[in-house]
Design a protein around this motif. Structure first.
Motif: not given
Length: 68
Positions: A35-45
């Motif tokens: 949600a911060v940087d669309k070019t990267r993966l984020g961790v979601w619960a």
């Protein structure tokens, strides 16, 4: 002023994530675009995680915040 095209931006995908990382994710945690940087993966619960919940075992190299 010249119209110079922006260089293409590499987007991180699940194919970039080592298999041991994917296997080590808790069942209620997923990797999706950040949600911060669309070019990267984020961790979601997928559901709330209680404060103090421990995950493990840790696999990989520990790094200082300044190294990532």
């Amino acid at each position: 002023l010249q119209n110079t095209p922006e260089p293409p931006v590499a987007v991180e995908t699940l194919a970039d994530v080592p298999e041991h990382v994917l296997r080590g994710l808790p069942e209620d945690v997923r990797l999706f675009p950040s949600a911060v940087d669309k070019t990267r993966l984020g961790v979601w619960a997928t559901k709330s995680i209680l404060k103090g919940k421990k995950f493990g075992p840790f696999v990989g190299d520990k790094k200082k915040r300044s190294q990532v």
